[in-house]
Design an enzyme around this catalytic site. Sequence first.
Site, short mmCIF file in Angstrom:
data_model
loop_
_atom_site.label_atom_id
_atom_site.label_comp_id
_atom_site.label_asym_id
_atom_site.label_seq_id
_atom_site.Cartn_x
_atom_site.Cartn_y
_atom_site.Cartn_z
N SER A 1 0.83 -1.20 0.00
CA SER A 1 0.00 0.00 0.00
C SER A 1 0.87 1.26 0.00
O SER A 1 1.61 1.47 -0.97
CB SER A 1 -0.96 -0.04 1.20
OG SER A 1 -1.99 0.89 1.04
N ASP B 1 -9.81 -6.99 -3.08
CA ASP B 1 -9.60 -5.58 -2.77
C ASP B 1 -10.44 -4.73 -3.74
O ASP B 1 -11.05 -5.25 -4.68
CB ASP B 1 -8.11 -5.24 -2.92
CG ASP B 1 -7.68 -4.03 -2.10
OD1 ASP B 1 -8.56 -3.37 -1.51
OD2 ASP B 1 -6.48 -3.74 -2.07
N HIS C 1 -6.89 -6.17 1.12
CA HIS C 1 -5.86 -5.14 1.00
C HIS C 1 -4.54 -5.52 1.69
O HIS C 1 -3.46 -5.40 1.10
CB HIS C 1 -6.38 -3.81 1.56
CG HIS C 1 -5.52 -2.64 1.22
ND1 HIS C 1 -5.36 -2.19 -0.08
CD2 HIS C 1 -4.74 -1.84 1.99
CE1 HIS C 1 -4.55 -1.15 -0.08
NE2 HIS C 1 -4.14 -0.93 1.16
#
Length: 246
Positions: free
Chosen positions: A94, A192, A222
């Site tokens: 991320s 996700d 995620h």
Amino acid sequence: MIKLVPPKPFFYKGGEKAVLLLHSFTSNTMDMKKLGKYLHKENYSCYAPLYSGHGLTPEELLTYSPSDWWQDVLNGYQLLKDEGFKKIAVIGLSLGGIFALKVGQELDVNGVVTMSVPNHREASFLQKRVSFYAKRYKQLEGKTEEKIDLEMKLLQNMPISSLVEFQQLIDVTMDHVSLITSPICILYGELDEPLYKESAETIFRSVTTNQKTIKGYPNSKHLMTLGNDINDINKDILLFLNNLTW
């Protein structure tokens, strides 16, 4: 009230192959511990920095900005250099994936692995992430719902300049993905949000290197490093790293 113990960076010293592990926004190095331990068993040396303010109160988190977190990444890279490692691969999740791309653009790296990387995020969305983190943190502290509601209202009035900077960081980094010439492995979770698959495909198309792979994992959301596909993800990352020229 419970005082939460802040998480720490970790350094698993192994062989001569070094990996910089970069965690996600509002999270901490726990994102990377299972992967780090797995790679360490395979004779990799793994260091995971903790970004400034992460693992602390949400109010403290917002006093830091992406430039502070990027400096933490640079310090982590330099730590590995100072330890004598000549070649370093970088793996990020991320926000950590954004930083991994930035490392690949600006520093000398042996390879890049990204997971769950956004191609764009509005500051308002990032503010919701902070609010989610804040509520959870305050609940873990054992605060009453009344006190939590009061503190959440105060938090809403804090400046979000750091989140605007975060939005800009994502945009600028994605605009310069073509600068990446190192081998890259791009991963995303199929459970996700769709934008993460789109982002992965954009990165795959845009990087200059011919040594590139992209893969989605059917049971992953995620936080891929903590999800149901963790064993496959760890094996695929190890295979990618093993195929690099060290």
